[in-house]
Write an enzyme that holds these catalytic residues in place. Structure first.
Site, PDB file in Angstrom:
ATOM      1  N   GLY A   1       7.030  53.603  29.740  1.00 48.13           N
ATOM      2  CA  GLY A   1       6.917  52.374  30.522  1.00 48.13           C
ATOM      3  C   GLY A   1       6.945  52.766  31.984  1.00 48.13           C
TER       4      GLY A   1
ATOM      5  N   GLY B   1       6.281  50.622  34.548  1.00 51.00           N
ATOM      6  CA  GLY B   1       6.247  49.395  35.343  1.00 51.00           C
ATOM      7  C   GLY B   1       7.276  49.438  36.454  1.00 51.00           C
TER       8      GLY B   1
ATOM      9  N   ILE C   1      10.691  48.991  36.415  1.00 48.78           N
ATOM     10  CA  ILE C   1      11.880  49.834  36.199  1.00 48.78           C
ATOM     11  C   ILE C   1      11.457  51.305  36.087  1.00 48.78           C
ATOM     12  CG2 ILE C   1      13.901  50.295  34.740  1.00 48.78           C
ATOM     13  CD1 ILE C   1      13.838  47.411  33.819  1.00 48.78           C
TER      14      ILE C   1
ATOM     15  N   ARG D   1      10.830  39.200  31.564  1.00 51.64           N
ATOM     16  CA  ARG D   1      10.908  37.734  31.482  1.00 51.64           C
ATOM     17  C   ARG D   1      10.176  37.049  32.624  1.00 51.64           C
ATOM     18  NH1 ARG D   1      16.821  35.508  30.906  1.00 51.64           N
ATOM     19  NH2 ARG D   1      17.516  37.402  31.956  1.00 51.64           N
TER      20      ARG D   1
ATOM     21  N   ARG E   1      15.667  36.074  27.044  1.00 51.44           N
ATOM     22  CA  ARG E   1      15.336  37.434  26.624  1.00 51.44           C
ATOM     23  C   ARG E   1      14.753  37.415  25.209  1.00 51.44           C
ATOM     24  NH1 ARG E   1      20.256  38.172  29.517  1.00 51.44           N
ATOM     25  NH2 ARG E   1      20.019  39.523  31.311  1.00 51.44           N
TER      26      ARG E   1
ATOM     27  N   HIS F   1      23.657  41.732  25.078  1.00 48.01           N
ATOM     28  CA  HIS F   1      23.089  41.552  26.418  1.00 48.01           C
ATOM     29  C   HIS F   1      22.363  40.211  26.474  1.00 48.01           C
ATOM     30  CE1 HIS F   1      21.650  42.655  30.304  1.00 48.01           C
ATOM     31  NE2 HIS F   1      20.392  42.750  29.952  1.00 48.01           N
TER      32      HIS F   1
HETATM   33  N1  APR Z   1       3.623  51.443  25.567  1.00 41.73           N
HETATM   34  C1  APR Z   1       4.068  51.836  26.769  1.00 41.73           C
HETATM   35  N2  APR Z   1       4.168  51.002  27.807  1.00 41.73           N
HETATM   36  C2  APR Z   1       3.800  49.749  27.626  1.00 41.73           C
HETATM   37  C3  APR Z   1       3.340  49.261  26.390  1.00 41.73           C
HETATM   38  C4  APR Z   1       3.247  50.192  25.324  1.00 41.73           C
HETATM   39  N3  APR Z   1       2.816  49.823  24.120  1.00 41.73           N
HETATM   40  N4  APR Z   1       3.059  47.954  26.533  1.00 41.73           N
HETATM   41  C5  APR Z   1       3.340  47.630  27.794  1.00 41.73           C
HETATM   42  N5  APR Z   1       3.792  48.699  28.464  1.00 41.73           N
HETATM   43  C6  APR Z   1       4.165  48.843  29.856  1.00 41.73           C
HETATM   44  C7  APR Z   1       3.420  47.893  30.765  1.00 41.73           C
HETATM   45  O1  APR Z   1       2.101  48.346  31.007  1.00 41.73           O
HETATM   46  C8  APR Z   1       4.287  47.908  32.007  1.00 41.73           C
HETATM   47  O2  APR Z   1       3.831  48.847  32.956  1.00 41.73           O
HETATM   48  O3  APR Z   1       5.522  48.531  30.072  1.00 41.73           O
HETATM   49  C9  APR Z   1       5.667  48.344  31.480  1.00 41.73           C
HETATM   50  C10 APR Z   1       6.740  47.322  31.713  1.00 41.73           C
HETATM   51  O4  APR Z   1       6.897  47.199  33.081  1.00 41.73           O
HETATM   52  P1  APR Z   1       7.136  45.807  33.812  1.00 41.73           P
HETATM   53  O5  APR Z   1       6.230  44.782  33.222  1.00 41.73           O
HETATM   54  O6  APR Z   1       7.059  46.052  35.262  1.00 41.73           O
HETATM   55  O7  APR Z   1       8.628  45.431  33.361  1.00 41.73           O
HETATM   56  P2  APR Z   1      10.000  46.013  33.916  1.00 41.73           P
HETATM   57  O8  APR Z   1      10.517  45.128  34.986  1.00 41.73           O
HETATM   58  O9  APR Z   1       9.879  47.464  34.173  1.00 41.73           O
HETATM   59  O10 APR Z   1      10.936  45.757  32.641  1.00 41.73           O
HETATM   60  C11 APR Z   1      10.700  46.451  31.434  1.00 41.73           C
HETATM   61  O11 APR Z   1      12.949  46.204  30.657  1.00 41.73           O
HETATM   62  O12 APR Z   1      14.738  44.993  31.506  1.00 41.73           O
HETATM   63  C12 APR Z   1      13.694  45.010  30.578  1.00 41.73           C
HETATM   64  O13 APR Z   1      13.186  42.680  30.259  1.00 41.73           O
HETATM   65  C13 APR Z   1      12.713  43.902  30.794  1.00 41.73           C
HETATM   66  O14 APR Z   1      11.646  44.188  28.686  1.00 41.73           O
HETATM   67  C14 APR Z   1      11.525  44.430  30.078  1.00 41.73           C
HETATM   68  C15 APR Z   1      11.609  45.930  30.339  1.00 41.73           C
END
Ligand code: APR
Length: 321
Positions: A10, A12, A14, A83, A89, A176
């Site tokens: 991931g 994104g 985080i 979210r 959640r 959580h």
């Molecule tokens: N495999 C890998 N990454 C994926 C997949 C997948 N199958 N599907 C989606 N993603 C990626 C998205 O492309 C995105 O870049 O996961 C990333 C998530 O990043 P954000 O949308 O920016 O979310 P973020 O704020 O990082 O939170 C991630 O952590 O705290 C929790 O609730 C929050 O579930 C969420 C997660």
């Protein structure tokens, strides 16, 4: 000593902050994986181009190919949707369960000896699913929630008492979600009970309780408070920092006692579920769960939280995961 290999699944909000923090702290070499083409590559390049300025010397690779996580020592999973305002959640359950399934299969295939910290929500369900699909032993699969919830609680206490947050110790246990359990009785400032400090501040027991109740409520809703302000996503700086605290405890074998979403085998009266409890984190991941006596109110609150986790897991199983 060879540098640790840390895979971030991931890339994104985080994931990006995680990569930067690992670089700044030189915790290990990073592989940042995401399904979106260009995103992890772009973020990695951006972060590594600051290496001269920040003076770090690690390798950072962005990728869309799971093969690149091969042999990772530590995996932090943030893949999944965050979210949006008004969403709980649990609303994320179906979407993120599908994603977690794929993630766990690939981590099992390419990094079968790794220790895994899951951050994706709904946290308790996602950790449970990761453990089920990967088949990893429970000491190597944990979730990050309690470190952040406790840090939020500590922050509010520090503000209220006008003291440095560095001197505040406060722990949040349970699932959580809105049923999480801030442990008020043991919250302290350098050993002095927070309730006593509040009673002295207001010279009124009832007022002190009211102020604490408000802090407890804000802690439970703190994630939602950030979502409402950001509008486009959920908290990411503080979840990243909290996950790094757990990663450091593991990488440096610190044996820190951190509130961790850990698999329980009877501890706190819970059998066979992942719940937030104090755990010793070290080189073997969750080295042990630390039990302590809860009073009847805390026990009731924890049972309530465990029931919420159980119903979330039942929902997930009904959906075929
Ligand atoms: N495999 C890998 N990454 C994926 C997949 C997948 N199958 N599907 C989606 N993603 C990626 C998205 O492309 C995105 O870049 O996961 C990333 C998530 O990043 P954000 O949308 O920016 O979310 P973020 O704020 O990082 O939170 C991630 O952590 O705290 C929790 O609730 C929050 O579930 C969420 C997660």
């Amino acid at each position: 000593m060879a540098r640790k290999k840390i895979a971030l699944i991931g890339g994104g909000q985080i994931g990006g902050v995680l990569a930067q923090l690992i670089a700044l702290k030189q915790l290990g070499d990073v592989v940042l994986f995401d399904v979106v083409e260009g995103l992890p590559q772009g973020k990695s390049l951006d972060i590594v181009e600051a290496s001269r300025v920040d003076g770090f010397d690690i390798s950072l690779k962005g990728t869309n190919d799971y093969k690149d996580i091969e042999g990772a020592d530590l995996v932090i999973v943030t893949a999944g949707l965050p979210r949006k305002p008004g969403m709980s959640r649990d609303d994320l359950l179906v979407t993120n369960a599908k994603i977690m399934n794929t993630v766990a299969e690939n981590v099992k295939m390419y990094a079968s000896n790794s220790i895994v910290i899951v951050v994706s929500n709904p946290l308790d369900a996602m950790v449970t699913l990761f453990k089920k699909v990967s088949g990893f032993p429970t000491n190597r699969v944990m979730g990050q929630a309690g470190v952040l919830d406790s840090s939020r609680f500590s922050t509010f206490i520090a503000w209220e008492l006008g003291v440095s947050v560095k001197d505040v110790n406060a722990m949040v246990l349970g699932g959580h979600g809105d049923t999480m359990v801030p442990i008020v009785r043991y919250a302290n400032v350098n050993g002095i009970p927070v309730m006593e400090l509040l009673e002295r501040k207001y010279n009124d027991k009832a007022k002190a309780q009211e102020v604490m109740a408000a802090m407890v409520k804000r802690t439970k809703m703190a994630g939602g408070e950030v979502v409402e302000l950001l509008k486009t996503g959920s908290a990411f700086y503080s979840p990243a920092s909290s996950s790094i605290a757990m990663a450091e405890a593991i990488i440096y074998d610190e044996k820190r006692i951190l509130p961790t979403c850990a698999f329980l085998n009877g501890q706190f009266g819970v059998e066979g579920y992942y719940v937030g409890v104090p755990a010793v984190l070290g080189a073997n991941g969750i080295e042990r769960v630390v039990e302590f006596a809860l009073d009847s109110e805390e026990k009731a609150a924890l049972d309530n939280s465990v029931n919420a986790v159980k119903s979330l897991i039942a929902d997930m199983e009904r959906l075929g995961f």
